[in-house]
Design an enzyme around this catalytic site. Structure first.
Site, mmCIF file in Angstrom:
data_model
loop_
_atom_site.group_PDB
_atom_site.id
_atom_site.type_symbol
_atom_site.label_atom_id
_atom_site.label_comp_id
_atom_site.label_asym_id
_atom_site.label_seq_id
_atom_site.Cartn_x
_atom_site.Cartn_y
_atom_site.Cartn_z
ATOM 1 C CG ASN A 1 -6.721 -1.327 1.679
ATOM 2 O OD1 ASN A 1 -6.052 -0.901 0.734
ATOM 3 N ND2 ASN A 1 -6.188 -1.760 2.807
ATOM 4 C CG HIS B 1 -3.185 2.896 2.232
ATOM 5 N ND1 HIS B 1 -3.832 2.576 1.059
ATOM 6 C CD2 HIS B 1 -3.252 1.791 3.013
ATOM 7 C CE1 HIS B 1 -4.259 1.331 1.136
ATOM 8 N NE2 HIS B 1 -3.927 0.832 2.305
ATOM 9 C CB CYS C 1 -0.937 -0.008 1.202
ATOM 10 S SG CYS C 1 -1.845 -1.549 1.373
HETATM 11 N N1 ACO Z 1 -17.870 -9.453 9.943
HETATM 12 C C1 ACO Z 1 -18.275 -9.732 11.186
HETATM 13 N N2 ACO Z 1 -17.430 -10.062 12.181
HETATM 14 C C2 ACO Z 1 -16.114 -10.086 11.895
HETATM 15 C C3 ACO Z 1 -15.625 -9.797 10.602
HETATM 16 C C4 ACO Z 1 -16.551 -9.478 9.605
HETATM 17 N N3 ACO Z 1 -16.189 -9.160 8.346
HETATM 18 N N4 ACO Z 1 -14.275 -9.892 10.617
HETATM 19 C C5 ACO Z 1 -13.930 -10.236 11.865
HETATM 20 N N5 ACO Z 1 -15.037 -10.357 12.640
HETATM 21 C C6 ACO Z 1 -15.139 -10.690 14.049
HETATM 22 C C7 ACO Z 1 -13.938 -11.435 14.562
HETATM 23 O O1 ACO Z 1 -14.064 -12.804 14.327
HETATM 24 C C8 ACO Z 1 -13.993 -11.099 16.036
HETATM 25 O O2 ACO Z 1 -14.928 -11.921 16.646
HETATM 26 P P1 ACO Z 1 -14.687 -12.494 18.135
HETATM 27 O O3 ACO Z 1 -14.605 -11.277 19.003
HETATM 28 O O4 ACO Z 1 -15.883 -13.336 18.352
HETATM 29 O O5 ACO Z 1 -13.400 -13.237 18.060
HETATM 30 C C9 ACO Z 1 -14.544 -9.671 16.059
HETATM 31 O O6 ACO Z 1 -15.173 -9.471 14.791
HETATM 32 C C10 ACO Z 1 -13.496 -8.611 16.275
HETATM 33 O O7 ACO Z 1 -12.402 -8.873 15.386
HETATM 34 P P2 ACO Z 1 -11.135 -7.935 15.338
HETATM 35 O O8 ACO Z 1 -10.191 -8.480 14.327
HETATM 36 O O9 ACO Z 1 -10.631 -7.690 16.712
HETATM 37 O O10 ACO Z 1 -11.785 -6.586 14.803
HETATM 38 P P3 ACO Z 1 -11.143 -5.168 14.678
HETATM 39 O O11 ACO Z 1 -11.911 -4.195 15.443
HETATM 40 O O12 ACO Z 1 -9.655 -5.216 14.899
HETATM 41 O O13 ACO Z 1 -11.386 -4.821 13.148
HETATM 42 C C11 ACO Z 1 -10.207 -4.784 11.075
HETATM 43 C C12 ACO Z 1 -10.805 -5.660 12.149
HETATM 44 C C13 ACO Z 1 -11.288 -3.950 10.442
HETATM 45 C C14 ACO Z 1 -9.591 -5.710 10.022
HETATM 46 C C15 ACO Z 1 -9.134 -3.864 11.683
HETATM 47 O O14 ACO Z 1 -8.265 -4.604 12.515
HETATM 48 C C16 ACO Z 1 -8.338 -3.134 10.649
HETATM 49 O O15 ACO Z 1 -8.826 -2.308 9.927
HETATM 50 N N6 ACO Z 1 -7.025 -3.418 10.560
HETATM 51 C C17 ACO Z 1 -6.195 -2.815 9.566
HETATM 52 C C18 ACO Z 1 -6.327 -3.639 8.329
HETATM 53 C C19 ACO Z 1 -5.777 -2.980 7.118
HETATM 54 O O16 ACO Z 1 -5.762 -1.809 6.990
HETATM 55 N N7 ACO Z 1 -5.299 -3.814 6.200
HETATM 56 C C20 ACO Z 1 -4.892 -3.343 4.940
HETATM 57 C C21 ACO Z 1 -3.580 -3.707 4.546
HETATM 58 S S1 ACO Z 1 -2.249 -2.789 5.161
HETATM 59 C C22 ACO Z 1 -2.688 -1.283 5.179
HETATM 60 O O17 ACO Z 1 -3.472 -0.917 4.380
HETATM 61 C C23 ACO Z 1 -2.037 -0.381 6.154
#
Ligand code: ACO
Length: 339
Positions: free
Chosen positions: A296, A266, A125
């Site tokens: 993204n 980004h 990214c």
């Molecule tokens: N729908 C419903 N529930 C979900 C989903 C979904 N799509 N995905 C995960 N969950 C659940 C998980 O299983 C978990 O359940 P549990 O509590 O029963 O175990 C719960 O939701 C919470 O999961 P987390 O992973 O803790 O959720 P979080 O608040 O961290 O959000 C997210 C996840 C959106 C991916 C976040 O961590 C994020 O945005 N991270 C950055 C990701 C990113 O930007 N990646 C791009 C590549 S690199 C870059 O661009 C910088």
């Protein structure tokens, strides 16, 4: 055919202008409700946690190259340039159609720039901002006058559509910018940074075989050749590194956050951008956000923002604009511009 493109060098003291921008959108819209019919998720979960409401996915006829070509042709048109004017074409992508040839050489020929330098940049990214900085340095070094910097991704081909943790995040798209040497010496890049920390590679990776899996793997979805991500670690990295990138740029130039007319980061998660705005004590209107419509799109996200901002008249001569990208690798890059 032998092609020679010896050109007069730009004087290193010339400025650099953002001469044109372009963008190409995949034909298919995939909404959060569409995804909720495919995996156990909901519009509420996705939009509250990420700010994403829909993303674009290529239709049957589109490819990474076709998106890149459409975006670059649009940028050439707004710059009133021909492909033959380009000395260098960068394509930032983490989803190339083939391992070789690089997308950039085919793209260059497709827009009539056969013979121009052509290089793919894979810094996930951060790739577009890496390439912007490399383009700037080529122009300052006198080896190029007009450089195309394209960010293009077809992440739908790298997504495990059964893994709700990742499939809701990503989209396809392409954006392009043309950088040109100009007599207006006040225009150009005031500060740039690139960086990486390979210790964090396993927080976001795309394994081809079992040999690629980290020993203490926590995230593998079970499908090779798809994106695997530790969302919480990437979130933490993005928040802290983005703040550091902005801080470094401001400290090096003696500017305050309020001096920046626009901050284009980004588009990985709207919450990351909102948190950064709060910590800088800036209103959100200083940041550009389109993740709600495109998800993204990795290396394509910043040039897509730039194009929409240009179209909306939000990139004015004299503006100070800070670009910052963060991504897999782990990698980061920033670039501060006086337009
Ligand atoms: N729908 C419903 N529930 C979900 C989903 C979904 N799509 N995905 C995960 N969950 C659940 C998980 O299983 C978990 O359940 P549990 O509590 O029963 O175990 C719960 O939701 C919470 O999961 P987390 O992973 O803790 O959720 P979080 O608040 O961290 O959000 C997210 C996840 C959106 C991916 C976040 O961590 C994020 O945005 N991270 C950055 C990701 C990113 O930007 N990646 C791009 C590549 S690199 C870059 O661009 C910088």
């Amino acid at each position: 055919m032998t092609v020679s493109r010896a050109r007069p060098a730009a004087h290193p003291m010339l400025g650099i202008s953002l001469a044109g921008t372009g963008m190409a959108l995949p034909g298919r819209i995939l909404t959060n409700d569409d995804l909720a019919a495919m995996v156990d998720t909901s519009d509420a979960w996705i939009s509250q946690r990420t700010g994403i409401r829909q993303r674009r996915i290529i239709n049957g006829e589109q490819t990474l190259l076709s998106l890149a070509t459409e975006s670059l042709q649009a940028a050439l048109n707004t710059a009133h340039l021909q492909g033959a004017d380009l000395d260098m074409v960068f394509v930032a992508t983490m989803s190339p159609q083939m391992a070789t040839p690089g997308t950039a050489s085919r793209l260059a020929s497709d827009v009539g720039a056969t013979g121009a330098g052509a290089l793919d940049v894979n810094a996930a990214c951060s790739g577009f901002v890496y390439a912007m900085n490399m383009a700037t340095n080529m122009i300052h070094g006198g080896t190029a006058r007009h450089v195309a910097v394209v960010g293009a991704e077809v992440l739908s081909e790298l997504v495990d559509w059964r893994d709700r943790r990742t499939c809701v995040l990503f989209g396809d798209g392409a954006g392009a910018a043309i950088l040109s040497a100009t007599d207006a010496r006040e225009c150009g890049c005031l500060y740039q940074e690139v960086g990486s920390d390979g210790h964090g590679w396993k927080e976001l990776y795309c394994p081809r075989t079992a040999d690629d899996l980290p020993e203490d793997d926590q995230v593998f979805s079970g499908t090779f050749n798809t994106l695997q991500m530790n969302g919480r670690e990437i979130y933490r990295f993005a928040v802290t590194r983005l703040e550091k990138c902005i801080d470094n740029a401001l400290t090096a130039t003696g500017l305050a956050p309020a001096d920046l007319d626009a901050i284009v980061v980004h588009q990985s998660n709207a919450r990351i951008i909102e948190g950064t705005a709060r910590r800088l004590n800036l209103k959100m209107d200083r940041f550009y956000v389109n993740i709600d419509r495109f998800g993204n799109t990795a290396a394509a996200s910043i040039p897509m923002c730039l194009h929409e901002m240009a179209e909306a008249g939000r990139l004015k001569p004299g503006n100070l604009v800070l670009l910052a990208g963060l991504g897999g690798g782990l990698t980061w890059a920033s670039s501060l511009w006086r337009l």
